[in-house]
Design a protein around this motif. Structure first.
Motif, PDB file in Angstrom:
ATOM      1  N   PRO A   9       6.965 -76.051 -28.829  1.00 58.45           N
ATOM      2  CA  PRO A   9       6.780 -76.934 -27.665  1.00 58.45           C
ATOM      3  C   PRO A   9       7.478 -76.360 -26.446  1.00 58.45           C
ATOM      4  N   GLY A  53       2.716 -84.394 -32.217  1.00 55.04           N
ATOM      5  CA  GLY A  53       1.600 -83.574 -31.753  1.00 55.04           C
ATOM      6  C   GLY A  53       0.418 -83.586 -32.693  1.00 55.04           C
ATOM      7  N   GLU A  54      -0.686 -83.037 -32.203  1.00 53.40           N
ATOM      8  CA  GLU A  54      -1.942 -83.054 -32.941  1.00 53.40           C
ATOM      9  C   GLU A  54      -1.888 -82.222 -34.210  1.00 53.40           C
TER      10      GLU A  54
END
Length: 260
Positions: A134, A176-177
């Protein structure tokens, strides 16, 4: 438990090509003293030389480098032990020695973020492998198929709990995805094993401390749980976990493929 050798050849072909040949994102700020450097070497850095993926990484990276016919030298390195601090020190040392491009198997995304951002501003072209990092810096990422990982985790849980039983799922949808995709595939895959019943789900927000706390508190309330399906290896990072679960309960986690 799912072999990744077929995936790894494509992974490293892409990784090494991008690491050396891809242009920097236009938004990246670069150190003017290093941004246009053309000498130096490409580095492929692993988690540790005791990591089960390391033989695949070393063999594939060397083969792909030769097949691409790159004139820039290749260095394949890993710290002696699989800790994020050891990896950070290795990356800093490689930069001082002339690293111009890097493909790195990420130990801990959060902890490694600042180091990679610093290298990027100094002109190092970076590709993250296995785990995305990230960051506001647009790192290129090359990793395995997240749906296949989720499905493989379901298979590993079914294989571990051959007699069935109740299972808790530790996920990180909010992070997150990537993990949301794994979870969807896991839940879809585990439906084909009706003897395994997922009765609890927890979001640890990809935080290792939160993950261990969730597991410890849950086992006090549900001591008959047969297993934990964990979408990454959060509870195992940086701690002695021999007493985290009783012998009657198994943990099936991902790093980056399922293991028990």
């Amino acid at each position: 438990m799912r072999p990744i050798s077929n995936t790894s050849a494509r992974l490293f072909l892409f990784t090494l090509t991008v690491a050396f040949a891809a242009p920097h994102p236009a938004c990246r700020r670069e150190d003017p003293n290093t941004a246009h450097r053309t000498d130096g070497f490409v580095a492929v850095v692993g988690i540790g030389d005791d990591d089960p993926l390391w033989p695949i990484i070393t063999g594939t990276a060397a083969r792909v480098h030769a097949n691409l016919g790159l004139t820039v030298p290749l260095r394949i390195e890993a710290p002696d032990k699989g800790s994020v601090n050891a990896q950070i020190q290795l990356l800093k040392g490689l930069h001082e020695q002339g690293m111009i491009a890097l493909a790195v198997q990420v130990t801990d995304p959060q902890a490694l973020s600042n180091t990679l951002e610093s290298l990027a501003t100094r002109g190092v072209r970076i590709v993250t492998m296995m785990r995305p990092v990230p960051s506001d810096t647009a790192f290129i990422h090359s990793g395995p198929d997240e749906e296949l990982i989720g499905a493989a985790l379901a298979d590993a849980v079914a294989d571990t709990l051959k007699d069935g039983g109740t299972v808790a799922l530790l996920h990180a949808d909010s992070a997150g995805e990537t993990f949301a995709c794994r979870q969807r595939a896991f839940l879809h895959g585990i439906q084909s094993t009706p003897a395994v019943n997922v009765i609890l789900t927890y979001d640890c927000e990809a935080n290792p401390t939160a993950a261990r706390t969730i597991i410890t508190d849950t086992m006090k309330r549900f001591p008959r749980l047969k297993g934990w399906a964990v979408l990454d290896n959060w509870p195992l990072r940086g701690h002695d976990n021999t007493s985290l679960l009783p012998p009657t309960c198994s943990m099936i986690a991902v790093d980056p493929v399922p293991f028990t």
